[in-house]
Design a protein around this motif. Structure first.
Motif, PDB file in Angstrom:
ATOM      1  N   VAL A 143       0.940  -1.251  -0.072  1.00 26.17           N
ATOM      2  CA  VAL A 143      -0.047   0.021   0.113  1.00 26.17           C
ATOM      3  C   VAL A 143       0.691   1.158   0.038  1.00 26.17           C
ATOM      4  O   VAL A 143       0.771   2.031  -0.885  1.00 26.17           O
ATOM      5  N   ASP A 144       1.857   1.420   0.707  1.00 25.02           N
ATOM      6  CA  ASP A 144       2.670   2.546   1.136  1.00 25.02           C
ATOM      7  C   ASP A 144       3.695   2.785   0.224  1.00 25.02           C
ATOM      8  O   ASP A 144       3.962   3.971  -0.406  1.00 25.02           O
ATOM      9  N   VAL A 145       4.315   1.748  -0.322  1.00 26.29           N
ATOM     10  CA  VAL A 145       5.487   1.776  -1.269  1.00 26.29           C
ATOM     11  C   VAL A 145       5.026   1.553  -2.618  1.00 26.29           C
ATOM     12  O   VAL A 145       5.332   2.607  -3.498  1.00 26.29           O
ATOM     13  N   MET A 146       4.255   0.503  -3.015  1.00 22.69           N
ATOM     14  CA  MET A 146       3.754   0.193  -4.216  1.00 22.69           C
ATOM     15  C   MET A 146       2.708   1.053  -4.711  1.00 22.69           C
ATOM     16  O   MET A 146       2.589   1.210  -5.868  1.00 22.69           O
ATOM     17  N   ALA A 157      12.787   7.247  -1.911  1.00 25.47           N
ATOM     18  CA  ALA A 157      12.153   7.864  -0.864  1.00 25.47           C
ATOM     19  C   ALA A 157      11.813   6.820   0.278  1.00 25.47           C
ATOM     20  O   ALA A 157      11.719   7.353   1.360  1.00 25.47           O
ATOM     21  N   HIS A 158      11.154   5.682   0.022  1.00 28.26           N
ATOM     22  CA  HIS A 158      10.967   4.994   0.917  1.00 28.26           C
ATOM     23  C   HIS A 158      11.989   3.892   1.360  1.00 28.26           C
ATOM     24  O   HIS A 158      11.826   2.896   2.194  1.00 28.26           O
ATOM     25  N   GLU A 159      13.238   4.556   0.979  1.00 29.17           N
ATOM     26  CA  GLU A 159      14.601   3.524   1.408  1.00 29.17           C
ATOM     27  C   GLU A 159      14.509   1.951   0.827  1.00 29.17           C
ATOM     28  O   GLU A 159      14.883   1.192   1.603  1.00 29.17           O
ATOM     29  N   VAL A 160      13.763   1.925  -0.125  1.00 27.76           N
ATOM     30  CA  VAL A 160      13.600   0.255  -0.599  1.00 27.76           C
ATOM     31  C   VAL A 160      14.826   0.027  -1.639  1.00 27.76           C
ATOM     32  O   VAL A 160      15.036   0.972  -2.693  1.00 27.76           O
TER      33      VAL A 160
END
Length: 183
Positions: A50-53, A128-131
Motif C-alpha cells: 500500500v505505502d511503497v507500491m 524515498a521509501h528506502e527500498v
C-alpha cells in the motif's frame, strides 16, 4: 544430452511464422487474475504494497485450508482492475533461506510501467521509501529489481520488442538453437 525437435506446427507458432495453423478447438482467451505468494508478516506485506507500491487493498478473507489443515489469511492487492497480487499467511509458515542464485532470482513478478518517465518516478519513490533496487538494461529498456518483505523479486519494466511479453518474431528459432546446445 537429450535433444528434442520442437514442433513448429503448433497453432501459435504457425501463426507467428505466417503459416496456416492446424484446426483446433477454439479456446477462450485468458488473462492473469492474480499471482499468489506466501507472506511471513501480514503487517509488513500490507505496508509495502500500500505505502511503497501504491496498490489498493482489494480484499481479505480467512478460512480453514483442507490442503494445509490450518487456518489461513488471504489478502490481495489490486494492481489495476481485475489484476492482483495475493498473499497467504498461515500458522507455521516460515521463510526458507534465500540463496543468492539465478534459480531463486528467476522467480519474480514483472510489473509493466507506461514509459521511461514512469520508471524514473518509481526510482524516486523507491529511494524515498528506502527500498533498495538494482537497475539493469536489457535490449531497449531499463528494468528495476527489488525484493518485497517476503523476499519476492519484483521487476518494474517497460514493454519493448525484447521484453518477455513482446518478442514472438524469431522466438521458435531462438528456442530451437538453445535446445540444440547453441549458446
Amino acid at each position: 544430452m537429450n535433444q528434442a525437435m520442437l514442433d513448429p506446427t503448433s497453432a501459435a507458432d504457425a501463426t507467428a511464422h505466417g503459416r496456416a495453423a492446424p484446426a483446433a478447438p477454439a479456446l477462450a482467451p485468458v488473462a492473469i487474475d492474480h499471482v499468489a505468494y506466501p507472506s511471513y508478516d501480514a503487517t509488513l506485506t500490507h505496508r509495502f504494497y500500500v505505502d511503497v507500491m501504491g496498490f489498493t487493498l482489494a480484499g481479505a478473507q480467512t478460512g480453514m485450508s483442507r490442503l494445509w489443515g490450518k487456518p489461513y489469511l488471504l489478502v490481495s492487492y489490486q494492481i489495476e482492475p481485475g489484476q492482483a497480487l495475493a498473499f497467504f499467511n498461515c500458522d507455521g509458515l516460515a521463510p526458507e533461506p534465500h540463496p543468492d542464485t539465478p534459480a531463486t532470482q528467476i522467480h519474480h513478478v514483472a510489473l509493466r510501467v507506461r514509459d521511461l518517465e514512469a520508471l524514473e518516478r518509481w526510482k524516486a519513490r523507491l529511494t524515498a521509501h528506502e527500498v533498495p533496487f538494482a537497475a539493469e538494461r536489457h535490449g531497449d529498456g531499463e528494468h528495476l529489481y527489488l525484493l518485497d518483505p517476503n523476499e519476492i523479486m519484483l521487476e518494474l519494466c517497460m514493454q519493448t520488442p525484447e521484453s518477455a511479453a513482446g518478442q514472438s518474431q524469431g522466438a521458435l528459432d531462438t528456442l530451437q538453437r538453445w535446445v540444440d546446445g547453441v549458446r
